[in-house]
Enzyme design. Structure first.
Site, PDB file in Angstrom:
ATOM      1  N   GLU A  19     -15.312   4.253   7.167  1.00 20.08           N
ATOM      2  CA  GLU A  19     -16.268   3.211   6.767  1.00 20.08           C
ATOM      3  C   GLU A  19     -15.695   2.301   5.685  1.00 20.08           C
ATOM      4  OE1 GLU A  19     -19.252   2.421   8.050  1.00 20.08           O
ATOM      5  OE2 GLU A  19     -18.959   3.973   9.555  1.00 20.08           O
ATOM      6  N   GLU A  60     -24.947   4.556   0.727  1.00 18.29           N
ATOM      7  CA  GLU A  60     -23.986   4.210   1.781  1.00 18.29           C
ATOM      8  C   GLU A  60     -23.695   5.420   2.674  1.00 18.29           C
ATOM      9  OE1 GLU A  60     -21.969   2.073   4.283  1.00 18.29           O
ATOM     10  OE2 GLU A  60     -22.844   1.098   2.529  1.00 18.29           O
ATOM     11  N   GLU A  67     -26.456   5.553  10.978  1.00 20.14           N
ATOM     12  CA  GLU A  67     -25.762   4.779  12.012  1.00 20.14           C
ATOM     13  C   GLU A  67     -25.101   5.699  13.034  1.00 20.14           C
ATOM     14  OE1 GLU A  67     -23.033   2.236   9.965  1.00 20.14           O
ATOM     15  OE2 GLU A  67     -24.569   0.740   9.529  1.00 20.14           O
TER      16      GLU A  67
END
Length: 112
Positions: A19, A60, A67
């Site tokens: 990420e 995050e 996700e």
């Protein structure tokens, strides 16, 4: 206990590797930490800055988890899946705004 630590570390490493946003927030936090220790601010202000930076990273991580879970379930476009991803992204944005507000208040206090 040992397994939880291993799993947590694995999650951090996987997120770091996969990420870009997480890596960006880590670098931003390193700058923030350096400034928090370089500037003449109080211990409470420093603690607030550091804690909010960690919360941005935690948000995050949650965003990444949501996700990945949504994408694992289905890659088809679905309105609810999009809303889940957008809400997780908004959580990151709100924690980042909170950290920014804290910095503005601390810096304004230095200017007075």
């Amino acid at each position: 206990m040992k397994n939880r630590t291993v799993w947590s570390w694995s999650g951090l490493i996987a997120t770091w590797r996969g990420e870009y946003s997480f890596r960006s927030w880590v670098w931003a936090n390193l700058v923030s930490v350096a400034l928090a220790f370089w500037l003449p601010i109080t211990t409470g202000e420093r603690a607030l800055i550091l804690a909010l930076g960690i919360l941005v990273l935690a948000a995050e991580l949650f965003n990444t988890a949501i996700e990945r879970a949504v994408d694992h379930t289905s890659t088809d476009h679905h309105e609810l899946a999009g809303q889940a991803k957008d809400a997780a992204s908004a959580a990151v944005a709100l924690t980042a705004i909170a950290a920014g507000v804290a910095w503005v208040v601390v810096l304004a206090g230095l200017a007075l």
